[in-house]
Design an enzyme around this catalytic site. Structure first.
Site, short mmCIF file in Angstrom:
data_model
loop_
_atom_site.label_atom_id
_atom_site.label_comp_id
_atom_site.label_asym_id
_atom_site.label_seq_id
_atom_site.Cartn_x
_atom_site.Cartn_y
_atom_site.Cartn_z
N GLN A 103 2.07 7.00 10.35
CA GLN A 103 1.99 5.67 9.47
C GLN A 103 3.29 5.03 9.38
OE1 GLN A 103 -0.84 6.23 6.06
NE2 GLN A 103 -0.29 8.11 6.19
N ASN A 104 4.48 5.66 9.96
CA ASN A 104 5.96 5.57 9.53
C ASN A 104 6.16 4.28 10.49
OD1 ASN A 104 5.69 7.19 7.61
ND2 ASN A 104 6.85 8.56 8.45
N HIS A 121 1.20 1.88 12.49
CA HIS A 121 1.54 0.53 11.74
C HIS A 121 2.62 0.12 12.39
CE1 HIS A 121 -0.75 2.64 7.77
NE2 HIS A 121 -1.55 2.02 8.82
N CYS A 132 3.27 -16.71 18.48
CA CYS A 132 3.02 -16.30 19.85
C CYS A 132 3.35 -14.94 20.39
CB CYS A 132 4.18 -17.42 20.82
SG CYS A 132 5.83 -16.80 20.58
N CYS A 147 11.67 -23.62 18.38
CA CYS A 147 10.38 -23.66 18.61
C CYS A 147 9.79 -23.88 17.16
CB CYS A 147 9.73 -22.48 19.37
SG CYS A 147 9.67 -21.19 18.43
N GLY A 184 3.36 14.53 4.03
CA GLY A 184 4.18 13.27 3.18
C GLY A 184 3.28 11.97 3.15
N THR A 185 2.04 12.19 2.94
CA THR A 185 1.30 10.84 2.69
C THR A 185 0.56 10.85 1.43
OG1 THR A 185 -0.38 9.45 3.52
CG2 THR A 185 -0.67 11.56 4.23
N SER A 186 0.45 9.88 0.97
CA SER A 186 -0.60 9.68 -0.35
C SER A 186 -1.70 9.47 -0.04
CB SER A 186 0.11 8.55 -1.28
OG SER A 186 0.00 7.33 -0.54
N ALA A 229 8.90 18.47 3.21
CA ALA A 229 8.90 18.51 4.71
C ALA A 229 9.87 19.20 5.20
CB ALA A 229 8.44 17.14 5.38
C1 BV8 Z 1 -7.08 -3.05 8.01
C2 BV8 Z 1 3.43 -1.60 7.16
C3 BV8 Z 1 -8.60 -4.58 8.65
C4 BV8 Z 1 4.08 -2.65 6.53
C5 BV8 Z 1 1.71 -0.61 5.89
C6 BV8 Z 1 -10.99 0.90 2.84
C7 BV8 Z 1 -11.12 0.90 1.63
C8 BV8 Z 1 -10.00 0.24 0.75
C9 BV8 Z 1 -9.14 -0.82 1.32
C10 BV8 Z 1 -9.24 -0.93 2.56
C11 BV8 Z 1 -10.21 -0.16 3.30
N1 BV8 Z 1 -9.96 -0.65 4.77
C12 BV8 Z 1 -8.88 -1.60 4.88
C13 BV8 Z 1 -8.27 -1.65 3.47
C14 BV8 Z 1 -7.31 -2.65 3.26
C15 BV8 Z 1 -6.02 -1.87 3.28
C16 BV8 Z 1 -5.63 -0.70 2.50
O1 BV8 Z 1 -6.03 0.34 3.01
N2 BV8 Z 1 -5.27 -0.97 1.13
C17 BV8 Z 1 -5.14 0.13 0.18
C18 BV8 Z 1 -3.95 -0.21 -0.32
C19 BV8 Z 1 -6.26 0.24 -0.73
N3 BV8 Z 1 -5.93 -1.62 4.77
C20 BV8 Z 1 -5.37 -2.62 5.49
O2 BV8 Z 1 -5.34 -3.69 5.24
C21 BV8 Z 1 -5.19 -2.11 7.04
N4 BV8 Z 1 -5.68 -3.12 7.91
O3 BV8 Z 1 -7.69 -2.13 7.51
O4 BV8 Z 1 -7.57 -4.23 8.64
C22 BV8 Z 1 -8.95 -5.38 7.53
C23 BV8 Z 1 -8.99 -6.93 7.69
C24 BV8 Z 1 -9.04 -7.68 6.77
C25 BV8 Z 1 -9.14 -7.52 5.62
C26 BV8 Z 1 -9.19 -6.05 5.15
C27 BV8 Z 1 -9.21 -4.94 6.17
C28 BV8 Z 1 -3.75 -1.87 7.41
C29 BV8 Z 1 -3.02 -0.94 6.55
C30 BV8 Z 1 -1.50 -0.92 7.15
C31 BV8 Z 1 -0.65 -1.72 5.94
N5 BV8 Z 1 0.69 -1.51 6.29
N6 BV8 Z 1 2.90 -0.54 6.19
C32 BV8 Z 1 5.37 -2.15 5.69
O5 BV8 Z 1 5.88 -0.83 5.90
O6 BV8 Z 1 5.85 -2.89 5.23
S1 BV8 Z 1 0.88 0.67 4.65
C33 BV8 Z 1 2.06 1.48 4.00
O7 BV8 Z 1 1.65 2.40 3.06
C34 BV8 Z 1 3.00 2.31 4.94
O8 BV8 Z 1 2.78 1.88 6.39
C35 BV8 Z 1 2.53 3.61 4.78
O9 BV8 Z 1 2.03 3.96 6.05
C36 BV8 Z 1 1.19 3.61 4.00
C37 BV8 Z 1 0.76 4.69 3.24
O10 BV8 Z 1 1.95 5.10 2.20
P1 BV8 Z 1 2.24 6.71 2.66
O11 BV8 Z 1 3.23 6.75 4.05
O12 BV8 Z 1 1.33 7.44 2.26
O13 BV8 Z 1 3.54 6.61 1.66
P2 BV8 Z 1 3.53 6.81 0.22
O14 BV8 Z 1 4.85 6.35 -0.61
O15 BV8 Z 1 2.36 6.15 -0.47
O16 BV8 Z 1 3.57 8.39 -0.34
C38 BV8 Z 1 4.57 9.23 0.22
C39 BV8 Z 1 4.01 10.58 -0.04
O17 BV8 Z 1 4.95 11.39 0.30
C40 BV8 Z 1 3.51 10.75 -1.62
O18 BV8 Z 1 2.34 11.59 -1.65
C41 BV8 Z 1 4.75 11.82 -1.81
O19 BV8 Z 1 4.39 12.72 -2.82
C42 BV8 Z 1 5.09 12.37 -0.77
N7 BV8 Z 1 6.42 12.82 -0.37
C43 BV8 Z 1 7.85 12.40 -1.18
N8 BV8 Z 1 8.69 13.05 -0.84
C44 BV8 Z 1 8.47 13.87 0.18
C45 BV8 Z 1 6.74 13.94 0.39
N9 BV8 Z 1 6.44 14.70 1.03
C46 BV8 Z 1 7.10 15.59 1.81
N10 BV8 Z 1 8.15 15.70 1.84
C47 BV8 Z 1 9.18 14.92 0.85
N11 BV8 Z 1 10.38 15.09 0.86
#
Ligand code: BV8
Length: 242
Positions: A103-104, A121, A132, A147, A184-186, A229
Site C-alpha cells: 500500500q506504500n 496505491h 491529461c 496549459c 505494518g498495516t492497520s 518489522a
Molecule cells: C476505492 C495514497 C472506489 C495517498 C491512500 C469499503 C468500506 C469502507 C470504505 C470503503 C470501502 N471501499 C472503499 C472505501 C473508501 C476508502 C476507504 O477505504 N476509506 C477508509 C478510510 C474507510 N477507499 C478508497 O477510497 C479507495 N478507493 O475504493 O475506489 C470508490 C470510488 C468512489 C467512492 C468510494 C470508493 C482508495 C484507497 C487508497 C487511498 N490512498 N494513500 C496518500 O498516501 O496520501 S490510503 C493510505 O492509508 C495509505 O496509502 C495506506 O496504504 C493506507 C492504509 O494505511 P496503513 O498503511 O495501514 O498505515 P497506518 O498508519 O494506518 O497503519 C500503520 C500500521 O503500522 C499500524 O497498525 C501500526 O501499528 C503499524 N506499525 C507502526 N510501526 C511499525 C508498524 N508495523 C511494523 N513495524 C513498525 N515499526
C-alpha cells in the site's frame, strides 16, 4: 510474542512454495517515514485528509496540497530502506513463487531489492498532470504556465479507483498462496484490507507482524507476531533459512 510462535511462522515460511507479503506504512516507520494514523507524527493528525488526499479537496487546496506531497516525495528520497524491507527482499529470493503487494508509495521496497512488487496505491516517484495524465516533475509549479493544468502525485487518493487490474492480481496471488505475511498495516483502507481475507479463504496461513495488534480483526487462526518489522522479519528469515 513467544519464541514458539516465531519458530512456527519460520517453519511455515520455509515450507511454503508460494508466498505473498502485504505491507502498509508500518514497514517504513523505522526508516523515518511517518505512518498515517497511530503514531504521534501520523500524517492524518497533521493535515485534514479531506483537503489533501481526496481529489476534490486536493484541487481546492492549492498550493498547500501539492507542497505537502512534494515534501513527502522529497522525504522518501532522503530515507533508506530498513532491515524489514531487506528481509522481505530476502524472502523473495527464497520463495519459489512470490508477490509483494504494498500500500506504500515510498519505493523503499524496490530500493531494498524487492523485484515482484505490486503498488496498490501508486507511488511518489513522478507526479503527473491531473487531467491529461502526462508526467511532470516535483520541481514544477502546481499549475502549468503553458496549459494551466494542475499537477498531482501519481498516487491513488481516497474515492479513486486502484490501478486497473491491481486488485485482481493481488486477489489471484492471495487466493492461491501458501503463506501471506501482513506487515505494518492497520487494515483500515479498502479494498486493500480484503487481501489477507482472500488468503484465509483460499486456505493459506496468515502471519501478521505489527507492534500494536489493537483493533486488528484477526482471530486465533492467524499467527500474530507482536513487534516491529525491523526486528521480527530478519529473525523470521534467519530461522527459516539458517
Ligand atoms: C476505492 C495514497 C472506489 C495517498 C491512500 C469499503 C468500506 C469502507 C470504505 C470503503 C470501502 N471501499 C472503499 C472505501 C473508501 C476508502 C476507504 O477505504 N476509506 C477508509 C478510510 C474507510 N477507499 C478508497 O477510497 C479507495 N478507493 O475504493 O475506489 C470508490 C470510488 C468512489 C467512492 C468510494 C470508493 C482508495 C484507497 C487508497 C487511498 N490512498 N494513500 C496518500 O498516501 O496520501 S490510503 C493510505 O492509508 C495509505 O496509502 C495506506 O496504504 C493506507 C492504509 O494505511 P496503513 O498503511 O495501514 O498505515 P497506518 O498508519 O494506518 O497503519 C500503520 C500500521 O503500522 C499500524 O497498525 C501500526 O501499528 C503499524 N506499525 C507502526 N510501526 C511499525 C508498524 N508495523 C511494523 N513495524 C513498525 N515499526
Amino acid at each position: 510474542m513467544s519464541d514458539e510462535q516465531l519458530l512456527a511462522a519460520a517453519a511455515l515460511l520455509r515450507e511454503a512454495r508460494s508466498v505473498v507479503v502485504f505491507t502498509g506504512a508500518g514497514v517504513s516507520a523505522e526508516s523515518g517515514v511517518p505512518t498515517f494514523r497511530a503514531a504521534a507524527n501520523a500524517l492524518w493528525n497533521q493535515v485534514d485528509v479531506r483537503n489533501f488526499a481526496y481529489p476534490a479537496g486536493y484541487r481546492r487546496n492549492q498550493p498547500d496540497a501539492w507542497r505537502w506531497y512534494a515534501q513527502r516525495a522529497a522525504k522518501t528520497r532522503e530515507v533508506v530502506p530498513n532491515a524489514g524491507h531487506v528481509a522481505i527482499a530476502e524472502i523473495e529470493r527464497h520463495a519459489e513463487e512470490f508477490l509483494l503487494v504494498t500500500q506504500n508509495i515510498d519505493s523503499l521496497h524496490q530500493r531494498a531489492g524487492s523485484k515482484n512488487v505490486l503498488e496498490l496505491h501508486g507511488n511518489l516517484r513522478q507526479p503527473r498532470y491531473f487531467d491529461c495524465g502526462a508526467p511532470s516533475d516535483w520541481l514544477a509549479a502546481p499549475v502549468c504556465s503553458a496549459c494551466r493544468g494542475l499537477l498531482r502525485p501519481d498516487v491513488v487518493m481516497f474515492e479513486e479507483e486502484l490501478p486497473e487490474g491491481a486488485m485482481d492480481r493481488a486477489r489471484e496471488a492471495a487466493d492461491s498462496c501458501d503463506v501471506l505475511i501482513s506487515v505494518g498495516t492497520s487494515a483500515q483502507v479498502w479494498p486493500a484490507a480484503e487481501i489477507p481475507r482472500y488468503a484465509l479463504r483460499g486456505g493459506a496461513r496468515v502471519v501478521v507482524v505489527n507492534p500494536d495488534m489493537e483493533g486488528q480483526p484477526w482471530g486465533h487462526h492467524v499467527t500474530q507476531l507482536v513487534g516491529t518489522a525491523g526486528a521480527i522479519l530478519p529473525q523470521l528469515v534467519r530461522l527459516a533459512w539458517p
